[in-house]
Design a protein around this motif. Structure first.
Motif, PDB file in Angstrom:
ATOM      1  N   THR A 127       0.025  56.854  16.869  1.00 62.25           N
ATOM      2  CA  THR A 127      -0.727  55.811  16.174  1.00 62.25           C
ATOM      3  C   THR A 127      -2.088  56.333  15.738  1.00 62.25           C
ATOM      4  O   THR A 127      -2.612  57.287  16.303  1.00 62.25           O
ATOM      5  N   ALA A 128      -2.637  55.679  14.756  1.00 61.23           N
ATOM      6  CA  ALA A 128      -3.989  55.997  14.282  1.00 61.23           C
ATOM      7  C   ALA A 128      -4.958  55.209  15.150  1.00 61.23           C
ATOM      8  O   ALA A 128      -4.934  53.982  15.163  1.00 61.23           O
ATOM      9  N   SER A 129      -5.816  55.918  15.886  1.00 63.47           N
ATOM     10  CA  SER A 129      -6.740  55.221  16.781  1.00 63.47           C
ATOM     11  C   SER A 129      -8.180  55.266  16.285  1.00 63.47           C
ATOM     12  O   SER A 129      -8.959  54.385  16.605  1.00 63.47           O
ATOM     13  N   GLY A 130      -8.533  56.270  15.499  1.00 63.97           N
ATOM     14  CA  GLY A 130      -9.884  56.368  14.960  1.00 63.97           C
ATOM     15  C   GLY A 130      -9.995  55.683  13.606  1.00 63.97           C
ATOM     16  O   GLY A 130      -8.993  55.407  12.937  1.00 63.97           O
ATOM     17  N   GLN A 131     -11.211  55.402  13.217  1.00 66.48           N
ATOM     18  CA  GLN A 131     -11.443  54.710  11.944  1.00 66.48           C
ATOM     19  C   GLN A 131     -10.998  55.540  10.745  1.00 66.48           C
ATOM     20  O   GLN A 131     -10.413  55.011   9.801  1.00 66.48           O
ATOM     21  N   ALA A 132     -11.271  56.844  10.765  1.00 65.18           N
ATOM     22  CA  ALA A 132     -10.841  57.697   9.651  1.00 65.18           C
ATOM     23  C   ALA A 132      -9.322  57.725   9.555  1.00 65.18           C
ATOM     24  O   ALA A 132      -8.757  57.612   8.464  1.00 65.18           O
ATOM     25  N   ALA A 133      -8.653  57.866  10.684  1.00 68.74           N
ATOM     26  CA  ALA A 133      -7.184  57.894  10.694  1.00 68.74           C
ATOM     27  C   ALA A 133      -6.619  56.573  10.194  1.00 68.74           C
ATOM     28  O   ALA A 133      -5.652  56.547   9.422  1.00 68.74           O
ATOM     29  N   ARG A 134      -7.196  55.476  10.618  1.00 73.28           N
ATOM     30  CA  ARG A 134      -6.708  54.160  10.169  1.00 73.28           C
ATOM     31  C   ARG A 134      -6.927  53.975   8.667  1.00 73.28           C
ATOM     32  O   ARG A 134      -6.088  53.393   7.983  1.00 73.28           O
TER      33      ARG A 134
END
Length: 163
Positions: A127-134
């Motif tokens: 899953t994307a957990s950081g803001q950049a990843a999201r």
């Protein structure tokens, strides 16, 4: 070998080339400290991948490209877009490990995550957990909804006209 056979060989060569490039690019050494540079490179790549798919769709719909050769070009463009997002996720995971949760440690993991996102399966193991990843996942989903959906619609039209 006839022209159609060469077209298949060219498509296969293109798919192998972009896949090998994805596999050998030194993602771990690409650690730019300038956030603006990273954002610019991602934006450029996103626009280029989208333009490539849209160019193939436009060629098909305008009548400049029909049949199996055009379908192969469209599929190749879609694969390049998938590899672009996969490379982005892999680079993000290795350069900022807090951005992705789960087991995204290899290029295959990144490809697996991208394919599950593109196909809307989303198993939840990565899953994307950081803001950049999201933010990147949101752009990936929007890209899928607009660009890849247009490509799939075009492919369906090809089969409808053949039937």
């Amino acid at each position: 070998m006839n022209r159609q056979s060469w077209s298949w060989v060219g498509t296969l060569a293109a798919l192998i080339l972009v896949s090998v490039l994805y596999a050998v690019l030194p993602w771990r050494t690409m650690q730019p400290s300038n956030g603006f540079l990273v954002a610019f490179a991602f934006t450029f790549g996103l626009i280029a991948a989208g333009a490539l798919v849209l160019w193939q769709v436009t060629r098909y719909r305008s009548g400049r490209g029909r049949g199996a050769a055009q379908l192969r070009g469209l599929a190749t463009a879609m694969w390049i877009a998938v590899l672009f997002f996969s490379g982005t996720y892999y680079s993000l995971a290795v350069n900022d490990p807090g951005q992705m949760s789960g087991s995204l440690h290899t290029r295959l993991d990144a490809l697996y995550f991208t394919m599950s996102t593109v196909s809307t399966v989303g198993f939840g193991d990565i899953t994307a957990s950081g803001q950049a990843a999201r933010a990147i996942v949101c752009l990936n989903i929007a890209f899928n909804l607009v660009v890849l959906a247009l490509a799939v619609t075009t492919i369906r039209e090809l089969h409808r006209h053949r039937a």
